[in-house]
Design a protein around this motif. Structure first.
Motif, mmCIF file in Angstrom:
data_model
loop_
_atom_site.group_PDB
_atom_site.id
_atom_site.type_symbol
_atom_site.label_atom_id
_atom_site.label_comp_id
_atom_site.label_asym_id
_atom_site.label_seq_id
_atom_site.Cartn_x
_atom_site.Cartn_y
_atom_site.Cartn_z
ATOM 1 N N ARG A 26 -4.972 12.576 -9.033
ATOM 2 C CA ARG A 26 -4.112 11.178 -8.636
ATOM 3 C C ARG A 26 -4.336 10.669 -7.718
ATOM 4 O O ARG A 26 -4.396 9.229 -6.942
ATOM 5 C CB ARG A 26 -3.076 12.033 -8.725
ATOM 6 C CG ARG A 26 -2.124 12.223 -9.423
ATOM 7 C CD ARG A 26 -0.863 13.152 -8.972
ATOM 8 N NE ARG A 26 -0.400 13.470 -10.418
ATOM 9 C CZ ARG A 26 -0.664 14.418 -11.415
ATOM 10 N NH1 ARG A 26 -1.737 15.594 -11.083
ATOM 11 N NH2 ARG A 26 0.183 14.719 -12.160
ATOM 12 N N PHE A 30 -7.174 5.758 -5.099
ATOM 13 C CA PHE A 30 -6.475 5.629 -3.820
ATOM 14 C C PHE A 30 -8.107 4.960 -2.980
ATOM 15 O O PHE A 30 -8.069 4.883 -2.330
ATOM 16 C CB PHE A 30 -5.658 5.449 -3.320
ATOM 17 C CG PHE A 30 -4.195 5.452 -3.885
ATOM 18 C CD1 PHE A 30 -3.221 4.138 -4.333
ATOM 19 C CD2 PHE A 30 -3.518 6.777 -5.183
ATOM 20 C CE1 PHE A 30 -2.447 3.897 -4.309
ATOM 21 C CE2 PHE A 30 -2.545 6.358 -5.975
ATOM 22 C CZ PHE A 30 -1.936 4.639 -5.985
ATOM 23 N N SER A 41 0.511 10.674 5.269
ATOM 24 C CA SER A 41 1.997 11.003 4.670
ATOM 25 C C SER A 41 2.762 11.488 6.304
ATOM 26 O O SER A 41 3.729 11.009 6.474
ATOM 27 C CB SER A 41 1.639 11.889 3.854
ATOM 28 O OG SER A 41 1.221 12.918 3.671
ATOM 29 N N GLU A 97 -1.168 -1.338 4.871
ATOM 30 C CA GLU A 97 -1.956 -0.751 3.896
ATOM 31 C C GLU A 97 -2.022 0.083 3.285
ATOM 32 O O GLU A 97 -1.748 1.029 2.169
ATOM 33 C CB GLU A 97 -3.260 -0.991 3.968
ATOM 34 C CG GLU A 97 -3.510 -2.662 4.182
ATOM 35 C CD GLU A 97 -3.706 -3.545 5.045
ATOM 36 O OE1 GLU A 97 -3.160 -2.967 6.482
ATOM 37 O OE2 GLU A 97 -3.551 -5.335 5.204
ATOM 38 N N ARG A 99 0.754 2.445 4.883
ATOM 39 C CA ARG A 99 2.757 2.487 3.973
ATOM 40 C C ARG A 99 2.369 2.559 3.174
ATOM 41 O O ARG A 99 3.112 3.237 2.192
ATOM 42 C CB ARG A 99 3.088 1.831 5.457
ATOM 43 C CG ARG A 99 4.331 2.101 5.397
ATOM 44 C CD ARG A 99 5.034 1.791 6.047
ATOM 45 N NE ARG A 99 5.258 2.360 7.452
ATOM 46 C CZ ARG A 99 5.071 3.702 8.035
ATOM 47 N NH1 ARG A 99 5.767 4.240 7.182
ATOM 48 N NH2 ARG A 99 4.409 3.918 9.193
ATOM 49 N N ASP A 100 1.669 1.568 2.573
ATOM 50 C CA ASP A 100 1.580 1.018 0.924
ATOM 51 C C ASP A 100 1.064 2.054 0.199
ATOM 52 O O ASP A 100 2.027 2.487 -1.117
ATOM 53 C CB ASP A 100 0.867 -0.169 0.155
ATOM 54 C CG ASP A 100 1.077 -0.543 -0.697
ATOM 55 O OD1 ASP A 100 2.429 -0.452 -1.026
ATOM 56 O OD2 ASP A 100 0.109 -0.928 -1.870
ATOM 57 N N ILE A 101 -0.445 2.948 0.589
ATOM 58 C CA ILE A 101 -0.786 3.616 -0.425
ATOM 59 C C ILE A 101 0.136 4.685 -0.541
ATOM 60 O O ILE A 101 0.574 5.362 -1.395
ATOM 61 C CB ILE A 101 -2.005 4.847 0.423
ATOM 62 C CG1 ILE A 101 -2.967 3.321 -0.538
ATOM 63 C CG2 ILE A 101 -2.372 5.510 0.084
ATOM 64 C CD1 ILE A 101 -4.263 3.421 0.607
ATOM 65 N N ASP A 103 3.660 5.004 0.034
ATOM 66 C CA ASP A 103 4.702 4.517 -0.572
ATOM 67 C C ASP A 103 4.510 4.220 -2.690
ATOM 68 O O ASP A 103 5.399 4.861 -3.065
ATOM 69 C CB ASP A 103 4.988 3.117 -0.002
ATOM 70 C CG ASP A 103 6.043 2.810 0.858
ATOM 71 O OD1 ASP A 103 6.476 4.589 1.374
ATOM 72 O OD2 ASP A 103 6.499 2.206 1.567
ATOM 73 N N ARG A 104 2.591 4.427 -2.343
ATOM 74 C CA ARG A 104 2.662 4.370 -4.095
ATOM 75 C C ARG A 104 2.046 5.546 -4.661
ATOM 76 O O ARG A 104 2.542 5.662 -5.892
ATOM 77 C CB ARG A 104 1.924 3.718 -4.458
ATOM 78 C CG ARG A 104 2.313 2.008 -4.562
ATOM 79 C CD ARG A 104 1.126 0.837 -4.200
ATOM 80 N NE ARG A 104 -0.080 1.334 -5.086
ATOM 81 C CZ ARG A 104 -1.670 0.513 -4.655
ATOM 82 N NH1 ARG A 104 -1.637 0.103 -3.713
ATOM 83 N NH2 ARG A 104 -2.097 0.982 -5.995
ATOM 84 N N LEU A 105 1.756 5.850 -3.851
ATOM 85 C CA LEU A 105 1.254 7.453 -4.122
ATOM 86 C C LEU A 105 2.631 8.712 -4.526
ATOM 87 O O LEU A 105 1.980 9.561 -4.822
ATOM 88 C CB LEU A 105 -0.047 8.046 -3.908
ATOM 89 C CG LEU A 105 -0.782 9.252 -3.220
ATOM 90 C CD1 LEU A 105 -1.498 8.908 -4.819
ATOM 91 C CD2 LEU A 105 -2.253 9.278 -3.001
ATOM 92 N N GLU A 108 3.461 9.295 -6.884
ATOM 93 C CA GLU A 108 2.930 10.893 -8.515
ATOM 94 C C GLU A 108 2.622 11.793 -7.511
ATOM 95 O O GLU A 108 3.040 12.658 -8.934
ATOM 96 C CB GLU A 108 0.810 10.268 -7.938
ATOM 97 C CG GLU A 108 1.625 8.585 -8.639
ATOM 98 C CD GLU A 108 0.064 8.211 -9.256
ATOM 99 O OE1 GLU A 108 -0.215 9.010 -9.155
ATOM 100 O OE2 GLU A 108 -0.364 6.934 -8.749
#
Length: 140
Positions: A26, A30, A41, A97, A99-101, A103-105, A108
């Motif tokens: 997953r 990224f 994280s 960037e 924080r965005d990763i 938030d997106r990962l 999942e």
């Protein structure tokens, strides 16, 4: 099964590596490894910590954390900034960037955890968490 035929270390290792492989798949999209994401994280939970604090929380040595941070810095996911309270120390901050990763990962990986817990009741999951925490305390 006899106790001598069952190995805690082997069972933990097999489960960890299977979960890590699934998580790595997953994370590939990224451009991250599980080690990099775990550090990222953790920074999302407590942005602005020192490398030493991060090493303690993640139970890695400072050299290993330093190498991971170097890679995250090159990917522009974190920045190092001087600690205004201690000239010798550096604080770690996530970039937008980074924080965005997370938030997106994050969702999942939450889904992967749900898949890993499939077939277990809430009580079994809670018992597993407590058991693993006890084992960790007993061996540290």
């Amino acid at each position: 099964m006899k106790e001598s035929e069952w190995s805690l270390g082997m069972q933990l290792s097999r489960s960890y590596y299977a979960f890590k492989r699934a998580a790595a798949k997953r994370m590939e999209a990224f451009g991250l490894t599980p080690e990099q994401f775990s550090v990222l994280s953790e920074l999302a939970k407590q942005d602005g910590v020192s490398q030493k604090q991060l090493a303690l929380v993640t139970e890695r040595d400072q050299t290993t954390i330093g190498k991971i941070l170097d890679k995250l810095g090159k990917k522009e996911l974190i920045v190092r900034t001087p600690d205004p309270r201690d000239r010798r120390a550096v604080l770690l901050l996530m970039t937008r960037e980074g924080r965005d990763i997370v938030d997106r990962l994050g969702p999942e990986l939450d889904q992967l955890q749900l898949e890993a817990f499939r077939g277990l009741s809430r009580e079994q999951i809670e018992q597993l968490k407590e058991t693993l925490e006890t084992i960790h305390r007993n061996v540290t």
